[in-house]
Design a protein around this motif. Structure first.
Motif, short mmCIF file in Angstrom:
data_model
loop_
_atom_site.label_atom_id
_atom_site.label_comp_id
_atom_site.label_asym_id
_atom_site.label_seq_id
_atom_site.Cartn_x
_atom_site.Cartn_y
_atom_site.Cartn_z
N ARG A 148 20.84 5.51 5.97
CA ARG A 148 20.73 6.34 7.19
C ARG A 148 20.52 5.47 8.42
O ARG A 148 21.14 5.70 9.46
CB ARG A 148 19.59 7.34 7.02
CG ARG A 148 19.57 8.41 8.12
CD ARG A 148 18.45 9.42 7.90
NE ARG A 148 18.66 10.16 6.65
CZ ARG A 148 17.92 10.02 5.56
NH1 ARG A 148 16.90 9.15 5.54
NH2 ARG A 148 18.16 10.73 4.46
N ALA A 149 19.64 4.48 8.29
CA ALA A 149 19.37 3.58 9.41
C ALA A 149 20.62 2.79 9.77
O ALA A 149 20.93 2.57 10.96
CB ALA A 149 18.23 2.64 9.05
N GLY A 150 21.37 2.37 8.73
CA GLY A 150 22.61 1.63 8.98
C GLY A 150 23.64 2.48 9.71
O GLY A 150 24.33 1.99 10.61
N LEU A 151 23.76 3.78 9.33
CA LEU A 151 24.72 4.68 10.01
C LEU A 151 24.34 4.91 11.46
O LEU A 151 25.19 4.96 12.35
CB LEU A 151 24.77 6.01 9.27
CG LEU A 151 25.58 6.04 7.96
CD1 LEU A 151 25.44 7.40 7.28
CD2 LEU A 151 27.05 5.75 8.21
N LEU A 152 23.02 5.04 11.72
CA LEU A 152 22.59 5.26 13.10
C LEU A 152 22.88 4.05 13.97
O LEU A 152 23.28 4.17 15.13
CB LEU A 152 21.08 5.57 13.12
CG LEU A 152 20.68 6.94 12.54
CD1 LEU A 152 19.16 7.07 12.47
CD2 LEU A 152 21.28 8.06 13.38
N GLU A 153 22.68 2.86 13.40
CA GLU A 153 23.00 1.65 14.15
C GLU A 153 24.50 1.55 14.42
O GLU A 153 24.93 1.17 15.52
CB GLU A 153 22.54 0.42 13.37
CG GLU A 153 21.03 0.26 13.31
CD GLU A 153 20.61 -0.95 12.48
OE1 GLU A 153 21.52 -1.70 12.08
OE2 GLU A 153 19.41 -1.13 12.26
N THR A 154 25.31 1.92 13.44
CA THR A 154 26.76 1.90 13.60
C THR A 154 27.20 2.89 14.67
O THR A 154 28.06 2.61 15.50
CB THR A 154 27.48 2.25 12.28
OG1 THR A 154 27.04 1.33 11.26
CG2 THR A 154 28.99 2.17 12.43
N GLY A 155 26.57 4.10 14.63
CA GLY A 155 26.92 5.11 15.62
C GLY A 155 26.59 4.64 17.02
O GLY A 155 27.33 4.93 17.96
N LEU A 171 30.18 4.24 5.68
CA LEU A 171 29.26 3.94 4.59
C LEU A 171 29.72 2.77 3.72
O LEU A 171 28.88 2.07 3.12
CB LEU A 171 29.09 5.17 3.70
CG LEU A 171 28.02 6.19 4.11
CD1 LEU A 171 28.12 7.43 3.25
CD2 LEU A 171 26.62 5.58 4.03
N ALA A 172 31.03 2.56 3.64
CA ALA A 172 31.57 1.55 2.71
C ALA A 172 30.91 0.18 2.85
O ALA A 172 30.42 -0.39 1.85
CB ALA A 172 33.08 1.45 2.87
N PRO A 173 30.82 -0.38 4.05
CA PRO A 173 30.20 -1.71 4.16
C PRO A 173 28.70 -1.69 3.89
O PRO A 173 28.13 -2.67 3.40
CB PRO A 173 30.50 -2.14 5.61
CG PRO A 173 30.74 -0.86 6.35
CD PRO A 173 31.38 0.05 5.36
N LEU A 174 28.04 -0.55 4.18
CA LEU A 174 26.61 -0.45 3.94
C LEU A 174 26.31 -0.40 2.44
O LEU A 174 25.35 -1.03 1.96
CB LEU A 174 26.04 0.80 4.62
CG LEU A 174 26.19 0.86 6.15
CD1 LEU A 174 25.68 2.20 6.68
CD2 LEU A 174 25.43 -0.29 6.82
#
Length: 278
Positions: free
Chosen positions: A271-278, A220-223
């Motif tokens: 949430r969208a950023g985490l899914l892309e990271t995953g 989450l930090a960079p997001l």
């Protein structure tokens, strides 16, 4: 040896009131008679079953004799005898008088083989391939031989040379040996603490839910860093200071509804950023 005529429907075979009382010498002579009749009787008939069952009962002493070789094992002797009986039955079903060999000589290898197969298939706490089970036995013999010869614990290289294996195969056999014995998690461990003996369960760690938070925070930090100042401030007020949406609205000078929309939009973005990271 005592016989009392002929059992009804058992053909020319004698009745044996108590097969356990038949001496081994008499059992050998009687077995030949019963095997001779068994060879000509029709399988499934009453006469055939009588002859086969009597052969089994008369030769149970062979099973007890063979099982005695395994008294040092931890298994119950009764279990070993039961397994040996399977070997005896196989020997009876496969024996032929034309082999010109005593039935006892023919049967013992069947009985011992069945018992050994039982140990091989059930003694391991963790199932490992058969080649590794066999390698464990050879490894134990090689280790004992070299330890006696060298006066010390042999190295992997020395074991590999004696066993004609690679060092990797010796290491694999050693690891597989760990699967032979196991301990209960409830097993008591002696200790000096005032609370008494502890068990292995007390030393097994459990999953720490906080460890997952570390991953989440790291992702989450960079997001969050990419958010503008206002959105970061709202996130801080809501999830760090744990203010309600109404309280956040009062601080920012806007309605609760507006704060709710801003939070929803920011959450969707994160949430969208985490899914892309995953």
């Amino acid at each position: 040896m005592s016989t009392t005529g002929t059992e009804a429907g058992a053909g020319t075979l004698p009745i044996i009131p108590d097969t356990s009382a038949v001496a081994p010498k008499d059992a050998r002579a009687l077995s030949k008679l019963f095997f001779r009749e068994l060879a000509v009787l029709e399988e499934g008939t009453h006469e055939y079953q009588y002859a086969r069952n009597t052969l089994i009962e008369m030769n149970m002493s062979l099973v007890r004799y063979a099982a005695g070789r395994f008294r040092h094992r931890a298994d119950e002797m009764e279990d070993i005898v039961q397994v040996g009986m399977i070997g005896l039955i196989k020997a009876i079903d496969r024996f032929e008088l034309s082999r010109e060999v005593e039935f006892t000589t023919f049967a013992v290898p069947y009985i011992v083989g069945e018992i050994k197969r039982f140990f091989r298939d059930t003694s391991w706490a963790v199932h490992v391939p058969r080649r590794l089970q066999e390698a464990r036995v050879e490894l134990a013999k090689a280790t004992e031989e070299l330890s006696t010869r060298l006066g010390r614990t042999p190295t992997v290289k020395e074991l590999a040379e004696l066993m004609s294996l690679t060092e990797e195969e010796v290491i694999e056999a050693r690891l597989a040996s760990n699967g032979y014995n196991s301990s209960s998690l409830d097993a008591a461990l002696s200790g000096d603490d005032e609370e008494g003996d502890a068990s292995l369960t007390d030393f097994i760690g459990s999953e720490d839910p906080a460890m997952e938070l570390v991953e989440d925070f790291h992702s989450l930090a960079p997001l969050i860093a990419d958010l503008d100042d206002r959105d970061r401030h709202i996130i801080h007020l809501r999830f760090v200071e744990e203010l309600t949406q109404a309280e956040i609205g009062e601080r920012l000078g806007c309605s609760q509804m507006h704060v709710s929309r801003l939070l929803a939009r920011t959450m969707k973005r994160l949430r969208a950023g985490l899914l892309e990271t995953g």
